[in-house]
Design a protein around this motif. Sequence first.
Motif, PDB file in Angstrom:
ATOM      1  N   ASP A  10       0.647  -1.318   0.028  1.00 37.20           N
ATOM      2  CA  ASP A  10       0.046  -0.139   0.156  1.00 37.20           C
ATOM      3  C   ASP A  10       0.814   1.259   0.061  1.00 37.20           C
ATOM      4  N   LEU A  11       1.253   1.588  -1.133  1.00 37.92           N
ATOM      5  CA  LEU A  11       2.204   2.758  -1.213  1.00 37.92           C
ATOM      6  C   LEU A  11       1.568   3.934  -1.090  1.00 37.92           C
ATOM      7  N   ASP A  12       0.337   4.362  -1.066  1.00 37.31           N
ATOM      8  CA  ASP A  12       0.027   5.772  -1.047  1.00 37.31           C
ATOM      9  C   ASP A  12      -0.938   5.749   0.238  1.00 37.31           C
ATOM     10  N   GLN A  16      12.756   6.932  -1.474  1.00 32.22           N
ATOM     11  CA  GLN A  16      12.193   7.466  -0.105  1.00 32.22           C
ATOM     12  C   GLN A  16      10.689   7.868  -0.737  1.00 32.22           C
ATOM     13  N   ASN A  17       9.657   7.215  -0.074  1.00 33.55           N
ATOM     14  CA  ASN A  17       8.166   7.544  -0.316  1.00 33.55           C
ATOM     15  C   ASN A  17       7.815   8.674   0.601  1.00 33.55           C
ATOM     16  N   ASP A  18       7.398   9.928   0.330  1.00 38.29           N
ATOM     17  CA  ASP A  18       7.310  10.823   1.026  1.00 38.29           C
ATOM     18  C   ASP A  18       5.623  10.803   1.572  1.00 38.29           C
ATOM     19  N   GLY A  19       4.948   9.801   1.170  1.00 39.64           N
ATOM     20  CA  GLY A  19       3.625   9.718   1.775  1.00 39.64           C
ATOM     21  C   GLY A  19       2.544  10.302   0.354  1.00 39.64           C
ATOM     22  N   GLY A  58       4.650  12.343  -7.215  1.00 40.12           N
ATOM     23  CA  GLY A  58       5.977  12.256  -7.621  1.00 40.12           C
ATOM     24  C   GLY A  58       6.814  11.902  -6.486  1.00 40.12           C
ATOM     25  N   GLY A  59       6.293  12.005  -5.362  1.00 40.71           N
ATOM     26  CA  GLY A  59       7.006  12.142  -4.025  1.00 40.71           C
ATOM     27  C   GLY A  59       8.142  10.863  -3.811  1.00 40.71           C
ATOM     28  N   TRP A  60       9.136  10.633  -4.975  1.00 40.04           N
ATOM     29  CA  TRP A  60      10.066   9.783  -4.675  1.00 40.04           C
ATOM     30  C   TRP A  60      11.612  10.385  -4.709  1.00 40.04           C
TER      31      TRP A  60
END
Length: 380
Positions: A208-210, A281-284, A289-291
């Motif tokens: 669950d990435l998002d 890094q996933n910023d949430g 495009g938050g990588w």
Amino acid sequence: MTFHTNSAAFRRPARVRRRARQRRNLFERLEARHLLTAVPFEAPQVVDTDSQINRTIHSADLDHDGDLDLLAGSDGVYWYENTGGTFSSTRQQIASSAEADNVRRIATGDINGDGAVDVLSISLVDNNLAWYAGDGSGGFGGQQIIDSEESTDQSLFPVDLDRDGDLDVVASDDGVFWYENDGSGNFAASRTIISISGANIVTIAAADLDGDGDQDLVAGDFTNDDVRWYENDGTSDNWTGRNIVTSVDARSVDVGDINRDGHVDVVVGDGNVDGSVIWYQNDGTPADGGWTANTISIGGSDVRAVTVGDMDADGDSDVAVARQDSIIWYENTGAGFKTHGVDAVSSGEDVLATDLDSDGDVDLASIDAGTNQLAWHRND
């Protein structure tokens, strides 16, 4: 009669001596690079050496005795019984080479909802995506084909995409496709998540990435040099693909919360000459495009497999890799990664991080395709 132990009759064959020299030389190079210091892993314990099992490994409690058994495959699918941290050297066949030829990936899960662990495999030569029903005691039924299309012969991942309580199956090659399970092991025809002409999607993972409660997908395309994630809108019928990185020969991906911020990050191994290991890094807010790319290692031989686990039991996620010439783990210090060698190999193919001796810490298992060796490395 006098026996001379240094006579030609008692010398090892030339190829064995050569392989031993190569292994010794590689260890010397690793030591020179300070990779073999502070290693918690013992010397490899060999489980088997055979070309039938030199491609991929997995673990699961197939006989329901409380410990994790090992599975391996290449020409067929086989398993090795674990009895308290000692593995049987006798492999037990789940699928023959006629059923699963050139196995690319093995996975497990309760496919038919009977409480026993079942096995899945995907194989390149026959294009078979299939499952085998376990009886809970280490026995398995015959092969049940899910699909035999050339477009789905590289990787697989069992995951409940439609949130109905059973395991569906995702498979990939020149696209990513999923198969809905009715809960009894009967699968619907494939549904397309993405189809890309000429793609070679050799590695997939689900998480669950998002943070919206459903399972998204990560896919690495070795030919097109990218890693993309596919957002599940909650219906599992509508997917949006977005780039994580567009300049890496992705041979292997895994997921985990590397920086302990509550978001699932992505680790990528470069299977080409660069040999890099990068975590993103996933910023949430991955849809925006938050990588952010963070280097674990640059240079070295090509990476064949990556796996995430807490190797040193300090509460954060470390990374282990199978490189062409070595098995290595990277210690997450919180401020970066420290490199430790585990073993020198002639052609590292796969690595697995899990507790194989039931002592509460993470051990490693690996495959060396050059010597056809399946081994495990106890974490002391």
